[in-house]
Design a protein around this motif. Structure first.
Motif, short mmCIF file in Angstrom:
data_model
loop_
_atom_site.label_atom_id
_atom_site.label_comp_id
_atom_site.label_asym_id
_atom_site.label_seq_id
_atom_site.Cartn_x
_atom_site.Cartn_y
_atom_site.Cartn_z
N UNK A 12 0.81 -1.23 0.00
CA UNK A 12 0.00 0.00 0.00
C UNK A 12 0.84 1.28 0.00
N UNK A 13 2.17 1.13 -0.04
CA UNK A 13 3.03 2.30 -0.19
C UNK A 13 2.91 2.83 -1.62
N UNK A 33 -3.04 -9.46 0.46
CA UNK A 33 -3.94 -8.68 -0.39
C UNK A 33 -3.14 -7.47 -0.87
N UNK A 34 -2.77 -7.45 -2.14
CA UNK A 34 -1.86 -6.43 -2.64
C UNK A 34 -2.62 -5.32 -3.34
N UNK A 35 -2.41 -4.08 -2.86
CA UNK A 35 -3.07 -2.91 -3.43
C UNK A 35 -2.72 -2.77 -4.90
N UNK A 36 -3.66 -2.23 -5.67
CA UNK A 36 -3.54 -2.22 -7.13
C UNK A 36 -3.45 -0.81 -7.72
N UNK A 37 -3.10 0.19 -6.90
CA UNK A 37 -2.84 1.52 -7.42
C UNK A 37 -3.92 2.54 -7.23
N UNK A 38 -5.13 2.12 -6.79
CA UNK A 38 -6.21 3.09 -6.65
C UNK A 38 -6.25 3.72 -5.26
N UNK A 45 5.88 -0.77 -6.37
CA UNK A 45 5.48 -1.38 -5.11
C UNK A 45 4.76 -2.70 -5.35
N UNK A 46 3.89 -2.74 -6.36
CA UNK A 46 3.18 -3.97 -6.68
C UNK A 46 4.16 -5.08 -7.06
N UNK A 47 5.14 -4.74 -7.87
CA UNK A 47 6.13 -5.75 -8.27
C UNK A 47 6.92 -6.26 -7.07
N UNK A 97 -0.84 -8.93 -14.14
CA UNK A 97 0.30 -8.77 -15.04
C UNK A 97 1.62 -8.96 -14.30
N UNK A 98 1.70 -8.41 -13.09
CA UNK A 98 2.92 -8.58 -12.30
C UNK A 98 3.06 -10.02 -11.82
N UNK A 99 1.95 -10.65 -11.47
CA UNK A 99 1.99 -12.06 -11.08
C UNK A 99 2.52 -12.92 -12.23
#
Length: 254
Positions: A12-13, A33-38, A45-47, A97-99
């Motif tokens: 979430x950073x 649970x990985x935040x998706x930018x919104x 951070x997602x990667x 996509x990152x997964x």
């Protein structure tokens, strides 16, 4: 042996802002649970979060929220079902996509914050979320509050719904979470959070703020990573669950 999943909202950073302690938390949970930018997160951070989950063998889930970076996704925003469908599908696809790039399976979807709370009581919002998950991949788990509109919509869409409880949030007598505006709505004491997690895992209940025992049939328990002291709470929860003979494992391992 009793089995329970421990999930945490992570990644979430964003930009120059650090939220949570992902490096310390990831080894203590079974689902992220990985935040998706919104509401939080950004591509870098997602990667990193997906890579960290892969390193520790943690199941990865998408954590879509309202477009509310300033309010951290905890403000309800008036959106049509079509808008919610598109926003949730967009966020799932971004994390997927990152997964794919990191060779990690996407396992579940859990709405964030105000979107989660709205979907629990608003059938139209719940159906829009469930439809976006099912259209992307009907094999994904959908995390939802027990007895909620989101659980009902997920089941109707043919999804495998995982009922969720919270270790670090106080419950009302009707089984809903106390609003964050209420004093004591967040359980900050590690021992108190650990006791509630064990009560959920072993007895299927929580003790409400008014003292009643409330049924909460859950397969996954959430601990919020953005709360101060989250690492110590998770450590105490893991210790308490182990002492009670409860195995911590992600739902896809059932």
């Amino acid at each position: 042996m009793t089995r329970i999943d421990l999930n945490c909202d992570m990644g979430e950073s964003f930009g120059a802002y650090t939220i949570g302690a992902d490096e310390e938390i990831m080894p203590l949970v079974s689902s992220a649970n990985i935040a998706c930018g919104f509401h939080g997160g950004d591509p870098l951070v997602m990667r990193r979060a997906v890579r960290l989950a892969r390193k520790h063998g943690v199941a990865v889930g998408a954590h879509p929220g309202y477009r509310d970076l300033a309010g951290f996704g905890r403000r309800s925003i008036a959106c049509s079902p079509d808008e919610i469908y598109g926003d949730v599908l967009y966020q799932i696809g971004a994390l997927a996509a990152f997964c794919k790039a990191e060779g990690v399976a996407l396992r579940h979807v859990k709405p964030h914050g105000a979107l989660y709370n709205t979907a629990a009581v608003d059938p139209a919002v719940a159906r829009a979320i469930a439809a976006s998950v099912a259209d992307f991949d009907r094999g994904l788990f959908l995390f939802a509050p027990p007895g909620s509109a989101l659980e009902e919509a997920g089941a109707a869409a043919g999804l495998r719904v995982v009922r969720e409880a919270f270790a670090d949030r106080r419950y009302a007598a009707d089984g809903t979470l106390l609003p964050r505006s209420r004093p004591g709505s967040v359980l900050r004491d590690p021992g108190e959070a650990a006791a509630q997690a064990c009560q959920v895992a072993c007895a299927g209940t929580v003790t409400a703020a008014t003292g009643e025992e409330v049924p909460v049939a859950a397969r996954t328990i959430c601990v919020h990573g953005d709360h101060d002291g989250a690492v110590e709470r998770l450590r105490r929860i893991r210790e308490s669950l182990a002492a009670a003979g409860v195995e911590v494992a992600a739902p896809h391992l059932d």
